[in-house]
Write a protein that holds these residues in place. Structure first.
Motif, PDB file in Angstrom:
ATOM      1  N   GLU A   1       0.818  -1.205   0.000  1.00 31.12           N
ATOM      2  CA  GLU A   1       0.000   0.000   0.000  1.00 31.12           C
ATOM      3  C   GLU A   1       0.859   1.266   0.000  1.00 31.12           C
ATOM      4  O   GLU A   1       0.551   2.242  -0.680  1.00 31.12           O
ATOM      5  N   SER A   2       1.976   1.249   0.750  1.00 35.76           N
ATOM      6  CA  SER A   2       2.792   2.456   0.846  1.00 35.76           C
ATOM      7  C   SER A   2       3.534   2.749  -0.451  1.00 35.76           C
ATOM      8  O   SER A   2       3.767   3.902  -0.785  1.00 35.76           O
ATOM      9  N   THR A   3       3.918   1.699  -1.144  1.00 35.92           N
ATOM     10  CA  THR A   3       4.611   1.915  -2.418  1.00 35.92           C
ATOM     11  C   THR A   3       3.612   2.390  -3.465  1.00 35.92           C
ATOM     12  O   THR A   3       3.879   3.319  -4.224  1.00 35.92           O
ATOM     13  N   LEU A   4       2.449   1.743  -3.482  1.00 38.56           N
ATOM     14  CA  LEU A   4       1.478   2.070  -4.531  1.00 38.56           C
ATOM     15  C   LEU A   4       0.839   3.443  -4.339  1.00 38.56           C
ATOM     16  O   LEU A   4       0.465   4.087  -5.312  1.00 38.56           O
ATOM     17  N   ILE A   5       0.723   3.893  -3.101  1.00 38.05           N
ATOM     18  CA  ILE A   5       0.078   5.194  -2.898  1.00 38.05           C
ATOM     19  C   ILE A   5       0.883   6.285  -3.609  1.00 38.05           C
ATOM     20  O   ILE A   5       0.319   7.206  -4.211  1.00 38.05           O
ATOM     21  N   GLY A   6       2.224   6.161  -3.574  1.00 36.11           N
ATOM     22  CA  GLY A   6       3.066   7.132  -4.275  1.00 36.11           C
ATOM     23  C   GLY A   6       2.792   7.105  -5.772  1.00 36.11           C
ATOM     24  O   GLY A   6       2.686   8.140  -6.425  1.00 36.11           O
ATOM     25  N   VAL A   7       2.641   5.895  -6.307  1.00 29.26           N
ATOM     26  CA  VAL A   7       2.356   5.763  -7.731  1.00 29.26           C
ATOM     27  C   VAL A   7       0.994   6.376  -8.038  1.00 29.26           C
ATOM     28  O   VAL A   7       0.824   7.136  -8.987  1.00 29.26           O
ATOM     29  N   TRP A   8       0.028   6.062  -7.204  1.00 30.44           N
ATOM     30  CA  TRP A   8      -1.354   6.478  -7.451  1.00 30.44           C
ATOM     31  C   TRP A   8      -1.474   8.001  -7.480  1.00 30.44           C
ATOM     32  O   TRP A   8      -2.123   8.571  -8.355  1.00 30.44           O
ATOM     33  N   ILE A   9      -0.820   8.667  -6.523  1.00 33.21           N
ATOM     34  CA  ILE A   9      -0.929  10.125  -6.432  1.00 33.21           C
ATOM     35  C   ILE A   9      -0.402  10.805  -7.693  1.00 33.21           C
ATOM     36  O   ILE A   9      -0.973  11.779  -8.173  1.00 33.21           O
ATOM     37  N   PHE A  10       0.670  10.251  -8.232  1.00 26.54           N
ATOM     38  CA  PHE A  10       1.371  10.970  -9.294  1.00 26.54           C
ATOM     39  C   PHE A  10       1.026  10.502 -10.711  1.00 26.54           C
ATOM     40  O   PHE A  10       1.689  10.906 -11.649  1.00 26.54           O
ATOM     41  N   THR A  11       0.028   9.650 -10.865  1.00 29.32           N
ATOM     42  CA  THR A  11      -0.188   9.100 -12.210  1.00 29.32           C
ATOM     43  C   THR A  11      -1.601   9.312 -12.752  1.00 29.32           C
ATOM     44  O   THR A  11      -2.021   8.590 -13.649  1.00 29.32           O
ATOM     45  N   TRP A  12      -2.337  10.287 -12.238  1.00 31.08           N
ATOM     46  CA  TRP A  12      -3.704  10.508 -12.725  1.00 31.08           C
ATOM     47  C   TRP A  12      -3.738  10.719 -14.235  1.00 31.08           C
ATOM     48  O   TRP A  12      -4.685  10.276 -14.902  1.00 31.08           O
ATOM     49  N   ASP A  13      -2.766  11.440 -14.752  1.00 29.83           N
ATOM     50  CA  ASP A  13      -2.810  11.742 -16.179  1.00 29.83           C
ATOM     51  C   ASP A  13      -1.754  10.972 -16.964  1.00 29.83           C
ATOM     52  O   ASP A  13      -1.500  11.262 -18.114  1.00 29.83           O
ATOM     53  N   ARG A  14      -1.127  10.018 -16.303  1.00 30.56           N
ATOM     54  CA  ARG A  14      -0.016   9.346 -16.976  1.00 30.56           C
ATOM     55  C   ARG A  14      -0.316   7.909 -17.364  1.00 30.56           C
ATOM     56  O   ARG A  14       0.340   7.359 -18.246  1.00 30.56           O
ATOM     57  N   ILE A  15      -1.239   7.277 -16.653  1.00 30.10           N
ATOM     58  CA  ILE A  15      -1.543   5.900 -17.039  1.00 30.10           C
ATOM     59  C   ILE A  15      -3.037   5.748 -17.273  1.00 30.10           C
ATOM     60  O   ILE A  15      -3.830   6.599 -16.900  1.00 30.10           O
ATOM     61  N   SER A  16      -3.407   4.617 -17.879  1.00 26.24           N
ATOM     62  CA  SER A  16      -4.807   4.454 -18.284  1.00 26.24           C
ATOM     63  C   SER A  16      -5.702   4.335 -17.046  1.00 26.24           C
ATOM     64  O   SER A  16      -5.262   3.884 -15.992  1.00 26.24           O
ATOM     65  N   PRO A  17      -6.966   4.754 -17.205  1.00 26.02           N
ATOM     66  CA  PRO A  17      -7.906   4.657 -16.080  1.00 26.02           C
ATOM     67  C   PRO A  17      -7.979   3.249 -15.504  1.00 26.02           C
ATOM     68  O   PRO A  17      -8.100   3.073 -14.292  1.00 26.02           O
ATOM     69  N   LYS A  18      -7.862   2.254 -16.382  1.00 23.72           N
ATOM     70  CA  LYS A  18      -7.996   0.878 -15.918  1.00 23.72           C
ATOM     71  C   LYS A  18      -6.872   0.533 -14.940  1.00 23.72           C
ATOM     72  O   LYS A  18      -7.091  -0.030 -13.873  1.00 23.72           O
ATOM     73  N   VAL A  19      -5.649   0.903 -15.322  1.00 23.93           N
ATOM     74  CA  VAL A  19      -4.507   0.608 -14.453  1.00 23.93           C
ATOM     75  C   VAL A  19      -4.594   1.435 -13.172  1.00 23.93           C
ATOM     76  O   VAL A  19      -4.333   0.940 -12.073  1.00 23.93           O
ATOM     77  N   HIS A  20      -5.001   2.689 -13.324  1.00 29.04           N
ATOM     78  CA  HIS A  20      -5.105   3.548 -12.147  1.00 29.04           C
ATOM     79  C   HIS A  20      -6.128   2.990 -11.158  1.00 29.04           C
ATOM     80  O   HIS A  20      -5.909   2.986  -9.949  1.00 29.04           O
ATOM     81  N   ALA A  21      -7.249   2.507 -11.697  1.00 31.56           N
ATOM     82  CA  ALA A  21      -8.269   1.895 -10.837  1.00 31.56           C
ATOM     83  C   ALA A  21      -7.726   0.624 -10.188  1.00 31.56           C
ATOM     84  O   ALA A  21      -7.974   0.367  -9.002  1.00 31.56           O
ATOM     85  N   THR A  22      -6.973  -0.159 -10.958  1.00 31.36           N
ATOM     86  CA  THR A  22      -6.415  -1.395 -10.405  1.00 31.36           C
ATOM     87  C   THR A  22      -5.495  -1.089  -9.233  1.00 31.36           C
ATOM     88  O   THR A  22      -5.492  -1.794  -8.214  1.00 31.36           O
ATOM     89  N   ILE A  23      -4.707  -0.019  -9.380  1.00 30.18           N
ATOM     90  CA  ILE A  23      -3.802   0.352  -8.281  1.00 30.18           C
ATOM     91  C   ILE A  23      -4.607   0.647  -7.020  1.00 30.18           C
ATOM     92  O   ILE A  23      -4.256   0.203  -5.931  1.00 30.18           O
ATOM     93  N   MET A  24      -5.729   1.370  -7.187  1.00 36.03           N
ATOM     94  CA  MET A  24      -6.526   1.669  -5.992  1.00 36.03           C
ATOM     95  C   MET A  24      -7.152   0.409  -5.411  1.00 36.03           C
ATOM     96  O   MET A  24      -7.249   0.260  -4.190  1.00 36.03           O
ATOM     97  N   TRP A  25      -7.552  -0.513  -6.267  1.00 38.00           N
ATOM     98  CA  TRP A  25      -8.080  -1.788  -5.739  1.00 38.00           C
ATOM     99  C   TRP A  25      -6.999  -2.519  -4.947  1.00 38.00           C
ATOM    100  O   TRP A  25      -7.275  -3.099  -3.883  1.00 38.00           O
ATOM    101  N   LEU A  26      -5.764  -2.493  -5.455  1.00 40.08           N
ATOM    102  CA  LEU A  26      -4.677  -3.156  -4.724  1.00 40.08           C
ATOM    103  C   LEU A  26      -4.417  -2.460  -3.384  1.00 40.08           C
ATOM    104  O   LEU A  26      -4.168  -3.112  -2.369  1.00 40.08           O
ATOM    105  N   ILE A  27      -4.484  -1.118  -3.408  1.00 39.64           N
ATOM    106  CA  ILE A  27      -4.295  -0.386  -2.145  1.00 39.64           C
ATOM    107  C   ILE A  27      -5.397  -0.780  -1.161  1.00 39.64           C
ATOM    108  O   ILE A  27      -5.136  -1.050   0.013  1.00 39.64           O
ATOM    109  N   ALA A  28      -6.633  -0.833  -1.673  1.00 38.15           N
ATOM    110  CA  ALA A  28      -7.759  -1.187  -0.800  1.00 38.15           C
ATOM    111  C   ALA A  28      -7.570  -2.591  -0.232  1.00 38.15           C
ATOM    112  O   ALA A  28      -7.791  -2.833   0.969  1.00 38.15           O
ATOM    113  N   ALA A  29      -7.136  -3.522  -1.088  1.00 36.53           N
ATOM    114  CA  ALA A  29      -6.920  -4.892  -0.604  1.00 36.53           C
ATOM    115  C   ALA A  29      -5.811  -4.911   0.439  1.00 36.53           C
ATOM    116  O   ALA A  29      -5.920  -5.578   1.474  1.00 36.53           O
TER     117      ALA A  29
END
Lengths: 439, 336
Positions: free
Chosen positions: A106-134
């Protein structure tokens, strides 16, 4: 004051503070993941604005949760070193495994999630949040199974002058660990849902960003409705488990003093805060306590008089916290059911919206009260039946602990004020304006 | 098994210092190296995606100390009560500063968090060094694991030397990181700071290694097994190589070399310590070592299984994150 009391106050204060931020992340991560999934599947950019808005609040809570969590881990060594030494074989390994299995992710992915709103596809961005939630919910499971072990130690053997691991699977799958997890995360989901509904109500009352906040409100409403009903049923199972494993805690929760069959619950009772017995006991429901605790209205429920005074938890605090949690826990599903009937005409019901806005703090009170029941009700044991709290404390100087306790209070006070001020600011400001279409 | 865990324990701390070292060093340098708000934002964002994941190595190192060597954890953390509390407070304001600073416009708010970042980075960088140097030379604990000194016992010359070495090393490491992640004036200034910091770093390192000979028994293991000399040698070679790469403008290589210095220096101390985890300076029989402080074989076995599966996965996705955010941060990239 002595080291024991100071250390207890410090642990209580730091856990209380940690627990102001963590529950919201448990539920909000799921809600944001759902919003992002809708964004990915529908391509509707409004869902993105919505997820970004809630995401800002999520990030603040996440950061506060992380930095205040380290305090708790370290305190087992600094303030509770006898405890750490005695049970580290079991308790320490649960914390270490939690860190490697979930906390890293979760701590590694949160950094990715914050900084990638406009850099990666919505699908991947959503997947990252699902992984954080899990991951955050997995973290909760490990931490709560460690706590459940303190409430009801299993899978261990006393050897070499300490508790040693005998059956790891028994520890992480014991019944109490599962129900403690279900109870705590449900409460956290209700808290998250009420937070989202309350903030949405604020904007709906102002008739601003109607689409986003109608959607947010309804999503949080379904979520809270489900879990607020679930937790009432599940909480009952919790009570039965406490009756079985921690009879003195159950007696303190109900301020039940005399061992008796067909034990009643008093609709109104008030324990004597300075001595034994109850000052007031009116409107008994005969057999109710026996029924709830043992599914049999004639069962014998052990009362506090049958425990030596040094084996009883602080009754007044445990009892009051339990009753507050219970009352609020009954109120939440009612508010959700009311909301369900008017879910499609929220803006026409300003009275309901105003109530929901002012209800934001209630689940916070309920969840902290629930934690008081669990931990204060466990006293005088640190590990139930195995180690007393007084035996776990570090051999450190009282003035050291006094200084750190005062420092924590001042410091956390300021930090909490800054964090909640910022959350309120973001919440009031609403989502960022939609980007101008490229011309 | 205990020895494997001892090495893993040392390695976790080494990785933590390598990764959070640049964050802490950069935070310490922040008031000096970044001249205006845009530069400060770039500095913050150069650590933004990483600091949280880096800090988990500390939590894991702490957790593994707790789980694999509970007695050492208990005695070490209670003996070092005050320095650890200071580190905790510092790490809290550091983390919160990174997350909250750029969320509000206005110089009052931002200046306050800038001070928090500076203090919150300086204090742990210094105190981790003080703490580890004290562990290397032994601290006054009795047979019951009760600490017999005060906070000032820890602030002895060797302890302070260790603190300064860590601080200087982390600042150097952080300056290189900013050199990698920024462009233009900021990059030039960061690299200037790195060049400026290298000579004192070299002096501190030499003095520290020499003082270690007199103040601690660490070198004994190396005299017994000269092949182990390769570990301090890596640190020394790294220290020379990093200056060479810096001169040649190869910032990444210079950064990797300074990482080798940090890992080499940490492992140098840890290997020298073996089999002790926490030597007592007043009663050798009270020293905690891998045998008398470790967990049960079953716990060590289960944890080893978890570690062997999970740690490579963690390293894998963290490498991916570093790779993904390898680009420089410019004004256009600023997000908040």
């Amino acid at each position: 004051m002595e080291v024991l009391l100071l250390s207890r106050l410090q642990f209580a204060a730091t856990t209380f503070f940690h627990f102001l931020f963590v529950p919201l992340t448990l539920g909000l991560s799921i809600l944001i993941a759902i919003m992002e999934t809708r964004w990915a599947s529908s391509g509707n950019e409004e869902y993105k604005r919505m997820a970004r808005f809630w995401g800002k609040i999520f990030v603040i809570n996440f950061a506060l949760g992380v930095v205040t969590g380290i305090t708790l881990e370290f305190q087992f060594g600094t303030n509770w070193s006898r405890y750490a030494q005695y049970v580290g074989d079991i308790f320490g390994s649960l914390l270490a495994i939690e860190a490697t299995v979930a906390f890293f992710l979760e701590s590694t992915l949160i950094g990715v999630w914050i900084f990638t709103w406009d850099r990666i596809s919505p699908k991947v961005h959503a997947t990252i949040m699902w992984l954080i939630a899990a991951a955050v919910n997995t973290s909760a499971y490990f931490i709560l199974s460690a706590n459940a072990w303190m409430q009801h130690p299993v899978g261990y053997v006393i050897r070499n002058g300490r508790a040693e691991l005998e059956d790891f699977i028994a520890i992480i799958t014991q019944h109490l660990a599962v129900i403690e997890f279900l109870h705590t995360v449900s409460a956290a989901y209700i808290l998250s849902g009420f937070f989202v509904m309350g903030v949405s109500a604020y904007h709906l009352l102002k008739k601003k960003h109607l689409w986003i906040f109608n959607k947010s409100f309804k999503m949080a409403l379904y979520f809270s409705l489900f879990f607020s009903i679930f937790v009432v049923i599940q909480g009952h199972l919790n009570g039965a488990e406490v009756a079985r494993t921690q009879p003195s805690k159950l007696a303190a929760m109900e301020s039940h003093w005399k061992t008796e069959a067909n034990a009643p619950i008093y609709l109104f009772a008030l324990p004597n805060p300075f001595g034994e017995g109850n000052l007031v006991e009116i409107l008994p429901i005969p057999g109710a306590l026996s029924l709830l605790a043992f599914h049999d209205s004639s069962a014998v429920v052990k009362g506090l008089y049958d425990f030596k005074p040094e084996d009883r938890p602080p009754v007044f605090l445990t009892f009051s916290a339990f009753k507050i949690m219970l009352a609020l826990g009954m109120l939440f599903p009612l508010l959700c059911i009311w909301g369900w009937f008017i879910r499609n005409k929220l803006t026409e019901n300003p009275k309901y919206l105003r109530i929901m806005l002012w209800c934001i703090p209630l689940p916070y009170i309920a969840i902290e009260a629930g934690w008081i029941v669990t931990e204060v009700g466990r006293q005088p044991w640190l590990v139930w039946g195995v180690m007393r709290t007084s035996e776990g404390v570090s051999p450190v100087a009282a003035d050291q602990v006094a200084v750190s306790l005062i420092a924590f209070i001042i410091f956390y006070g300021l930090l909490g004020a800054a964090a909640f001020w910022l959350m309120a600011r973001y919440a009031k400001k609403g989502p960022e304006p939609a980007p101008e279409p490229a011309s | 098994m205990e020895t494997i865990w001892f090495l893993l324990w040392g390695l976790l701390w080494a990785i933590y210092f390598m990764l959070d070292g640049f964050d802490l060093g950069l935070g310490t340098l922040s008031p000096f190296v970044a001249k205006n708000d845009t530069e400060k934002q770039i500095l913050y964002q150069s650590m933004g995606p990483f600091w949280d994941g880096n800090e988990v190595w500390l939590i894991t190192a702490g957790g593994v100390t707790f789980a694999a060597f509970p007695t050492a954890y208990a005695v070490m953390f209670s003996a070092l009560y005050s320095p650890l509390m200071l580190i905790l407070f510092a790490l809290i304001i550091r983390g919160v500063a990174i997350e909250l600073r750029n969320k509000v416009e206005g110089s009052g708010w931002r200046d306050a968090w800038d001070i928090c970042l500076f203090v919150g980075s300086l204090v742990p960088a210094l105190l981790f060094g003080v703490a580890f140097a004290n562990i290397f030379q032994g601290i006054p604990i009795d047979a019951n694991g009760v600490y017999k000194g005060t906070l000032f016992t820890l602030l002895n010359p060797y302890g302070l030397l260790g603190g300064l070495l860590f601080l200087c090393l982390f600042c150097y490491h952080g300056a290189l990181w900013l050199g990698i992640k920024s462009t233009g004036d900021l990059e030039a200034r960061a690299l200037k700071y790195a060049r400026f910091l290298w000579p004192p770093l070299l002096v501190l390192a030499v003095v520290f290694l020499a003082a270690t000979w007199f103040a601690t028994p660490l070198w004994a293991n190396y005299l017994q097994n000269p092949v182990l000399m390769i570990v301090p040698a890596i640190a020394v070679v790294g220290l020379l190589a990093t200056r060479f790469f810096l001169q040649g403008g190869a910032a990444w290589k210079a950064w990797f070399s300074s990482s080798a210095v940090i890992v080499g220096a940490t492992l140098f101390g840890v290997i020298g310590l073996y089999p002790n985890l926490l030597p007592s300076s007043i009663d050798p029989s009270a020293s905690l070592n891998v045998t008398n402080a470790s967990s049960s074989p079953l716990t060590l076995k289960i944890m080893l299984g978890v570690a062997l599966v999970m740690v490579p996965i963690v390293i894998g996705y963290q490498l991916w994150v570093y790779h993904y955010f390898r680009h420089e941060v410019t004004e256009e990239d600023l997000i908040y």
